[in-house]
Design an enzyme around this catalytic site. Structure first.
Site, PDB file in Angstrom:
ATOM      1  N   PHE B 137       4.779  15.502  -0.375  1.00 25.33           N
ATOM      2  CA  PHE B 137       5.516  14.251  -0.495  1.00 25.33           C
ATOM      3  C   PHE B 137       5.613  13.946  -1.993  1.00 25.33           C
ATOM      4  CE2 PHE B 137       6.204   9.678  -0.560  1.00 25.33           C
ATOM      5  CZ  PHE B 137       7.296   9.609   0.292  1.00 25.33           C
ATOM      6  N   ASP B 210      -4.371  14.083   1.060  1.00 29.70           N
ATOM      7  CA  ASP B 210      -3.491  12.981   1.424  1.00 29.70           C
ATOM      8  C   ASP B 210      -3.344  13.004   2.950  1.00 29.70           C
ATOM      9  OD1 ASP B 210      -1.386  11.296   2.091  1.00 29.70           O
ATOM     10  OD2 ASP B 210      -0.219  11.770   0.300  1.00 29.70           O
ATOM     11  N   TYR B 235       0.684   2.427   7.368  1.00 28.78           N
ATOM     12  CA  TYR B 235       1.874   1.884   8.044  1.00 28.78           C
ATOM     13  C   TYR B 235       2.591   2.924   8.893  1.00 28.78           C
ATOM     14  CZ  TYR B 235       4.051   3.591   3.677  1.00 28.78           C
ATOM     15  OH  TYR B 235       4.436   4.338   2.589  1.00 28.78           O
ATOM     16  N   LYS B 236       2.079   4.125   8.954  1.00 26.54           N
ATOM     17  CA  LYS B 236       2.688   5.156   9.799  1.00 26.54           C
ATOM     18  C   LYS B 236       1.953   5.162  11.140  1.00 26.54           C
ATOM     19  CE  LYS B 236       3.937   7.834   5.683  1.00 26.54           C
ATOM     20  NZ  LYS B 236       5.401   7.759   5.739  1.00 26.54           N
ATOM     21  N   ARG B 384      13.587  14.480  11.650  1.00 25.18           N
ATOM     22  CA  ARG B 384      12.158  14.353  11.983  1.00 25.18           C
ATOM     23  C   ARG B 384      11.969  13.513  13.239  1.00 25.18           C
ATOM     24  NH1 ARG B 384       8.516  12.262   7.159  1.00 25.18           N
ATOM     25  NH2 ARG B 384       9.678  10.372   7.655  1.00 25.18           N
TER      26      ARG B 384
END
Lengths: 425, 425
Positions: B137, B210, B235-236, B384
């Site tokens: 990312f 991560d 928040y995922k 995705r």
């Protein structure tokens, strides 16, 4: 004992009626109903945590139920959540005399200070001296200490005293950056931003202003003062809620050249291209780092809508009358009880808070809070009272002084339970 | 055209009944009602923004009306708001196999990575090489690039490929720090944390993991893998809300020695003594910086209460069945339309998302969203789909594939409005 305090307070009320009249005539009095304040209490700690705008609750509920739950990922675009740091920054900019595109609302004040301090130091890499102040809010000095230790090991930190002259004395042609609080968090003393910025510029130094205790409390004119950088929070006089997003200001003339050391993806020129090499945005967005905490921006936006219905000069005028009256009454009625006023009496030299000192400041403040007047305590001996003109009135000033007088007269503060020390913010 | 898509989808439903039976038997099915999800839509983007726990709205309202409005400044103590980074960190720790006192919930993932990267580099100051991955990312690589440029100018960044072996090939005795994503944000590939950490330790390097795409999606055992540092968002899969506080992990064995370059007041050993010289806390609190954004923690706490009613292995088992079924159906019904599965088919090598590629990925995803199946797009060509076992069911998997198939068969995605490119997160 609390009844004795009330009796003593109400007995000493010759000025109360006069204050009620001032509230009746106050052109800003209607703003108070826009805030949800506890009944029966007087809140003089808006300089630490501002009161809640009534509209913040429905705004938050709508954003959660419609924006998050129903809109889900689409709300980042549909509600422009992604741009909140910029759009909220532009609204904050108007309150500090900054231009569109010069303010970013993001992260904490401390993180923002690290960003702009590193940016400023890199603009003056041939100089070694950094000036701050020994009674600054600690995080400002802490952040400079950490950045110097880790990033600018050749720099040296010099700490000035409370008066502006002691800053001027330290300025020289080796000075890279000066970092000062506009209003001191303990004494409420207001620095002369125009004079100090100009003097720093004369020797080629850059200035970072911390406006945590002035934004929302008095007019600030960063452009008029030719300011370089500024930082601040939005949960004090700005009423953004506990831990609301902080902000940073970078003057347009520096924006092209400065670099943010915290090169997160949101500061990329094209974040959603997902390129692996960092290329900073050309705008204030180069100071973005991570994903913005969306929900924390909502109450701040409600508060901004209130500020946008008035002007800072009207708030300043009322603020000076409130603090002036508190100082006057304190000198009449509190000095004989060992309390001293340490906030400047000259209006041009103070912000919107008044600080008293007393060696038993901690238990006195705890007793005062129990009696319904909420201020706060700062070590070692300071009682702070913030006067937020949007929701504090003149009778509040009278009642605060009268209650404090009654607490001193009755000795209420000596009760055992007030001596236990707790965390305070 | 949307009706044609629906007709095509519903015609192709031989597996639908079987999926309904699996949902009926699913031991985790009852968790779905704990989330507020839009009716008539299938949400497969919980890997980007998790769904809202139903209880988050009343929890937020209570905290605002009672905590902020009524409690005001007192709530920092009375509600332990001040300690949220630690108390929420301790609850997150249980989901990642970390110990009490090893996790701090604060700031953004990017800011936290900067902190732990600088801390790790200073533990290996005699080494120059930093390893990350070219398809990481972007913010992870960006933060390393900025920290190297500003703080560690002698360091050099080497980027590995997607497979674990390409990381192992770069490891040598000059390697200071390795920074890898546990699950890749594009492909959904899961790295072997135990193997890579062990190999890095063999050459004396430290590893930062991560976990943005693995925490809350699968069991993580940082202690069992002898991990050094980790960061991630909430928040995922953690359902903490848009921009909810991120977190960082530091193994106990490093805690005494490491230093945080962002020396804010909340990381001071005694923040409320307001001392001007920075003295770091001895605990994980040394990684605190500024005032915590209180309101942003509340939905995360509600989500944690849901996670605490299940266990990560049960969620992982269901997740692998969901992603396995999606891959199987995609290979049966989507490959002939030019869509390819790029997520590993081996369960041990994937997280909780499946990625497809198609050269027209952008308009296809926009058409799919309009048809009620919400996934997302990542440049240049990736569609995705995140499968969050707390609220995604087996019939959802069937419906997503059937809808996508219908969109390809009908050519619905070719309508003009789907070609306009917007920001996506």
């Amino acid at each position: 004992m609390i009844d004795a305090v009330k009796a003593a307070r109400d007995a000493a009320s010759p000025q109360q009626k006069e204050c009620q009249k001032l509230d009746w005539e106050d052109q800003l009095a209607h703003f108070r109903q826009m805030f949800d304040l506890p009944k029966g209490e007087i809140y003089l700690d808006g300089n630490s945590l501002g009161a809640m705008p009534v509209s913040a609750v429905p705004a938050m509920q709508e954003a959660m139920s419609e924006g998050w739950a129903k809109g889900l990922i689409r709300s980042w675009n549909a509600r422009d959540w992604h741009m909140l740091p910029v759009t909220v920054g532009d609204r904050l900019a108007k309150l500090m005399g900054a231009k569109k595109g010069e303010v970013l609302a993001a992260d904490s004040t401390s993180v923002n200070l690290y960003k702009v301090f590193c940016a400023a130091m890199n603009l003056r890499s041939d100089r070694r001296k950094v000036i701050s102040e020994r009674n600054n809010f600690p995080t400002d000095v802490h952040i400079l200490q950490g950045a110097i230790a880790n990033v600018f090991p050749k720099a040296e930190l010099a700490l000035a005293g409370d008066d502006d002259d002691s800053v001027l004395e330290l300025l020289d042609t080796d000075t890279a950056v000066v970092c000062l609080s506009h209003v001191n968090y303990r004494t409420g003393r207001l620095r002369d931003m125009a004079r100090l910025t100009s003097a720093a510029h004369e020797v080629g130094a850059l200035v970072i202003w911390d406006l945590a205790h002035s934004l929302g409390a008095l007019p600030v004119d960063l452009t008029g003062c030719d300011a370089d950088f500024a930082v601040g929070c939005s949960y004090k006089y700005m009423n953004g809620g506990p831990g609301a997003p902080a902000w940073l200001f970078v003057a347009t003339r520096h924006l092209g050249e400065v670099q943010n050391p915290l090169t997160g993806w949101q500061g990329h020129a094209v974040p959603f291209a997902f390129e692996i090499d960092f290329q900073p945005a050309g705008s204030i967005e180069k100071f973005r780092v991570g994903t913005p905490p969306v929900l924390s921006y909502l109450p701040l936006m409600e508060s901004l809508s209130i500020f946008e219905q008035t002007d800072m000069q009207a708030l300043r005028d009322k603020s000076l009358r409130l603090t002036g009256m508190f100082i006057e009454l304190a000198e009449q009625r509190l000095v004989q009880h060992g309390l001293s006023v340490i906030t400047p009496k000259e209006p041009a030299e103070r912000g919107s808070q008044v600080a008293l000192t007393h060696e038993n400041g901690w238990p006195i403040m705890q007793a005062l809070i129990e009696a319904g007047v909420i201020g706060d305590f700062r070590a070692p001996d300071i009682l702070r009272f913030g006067f937020t003109p949007l929701y504090v009135g003149f009778e509040d000033v009278w009642a605060a002084v009268a209650t404090l007088e009654a607490i001193m007269e009755t000795g209420f503060w000596r009760e055992d339970r007030f001596s236990e020390r707790k965390l305070v913010t």
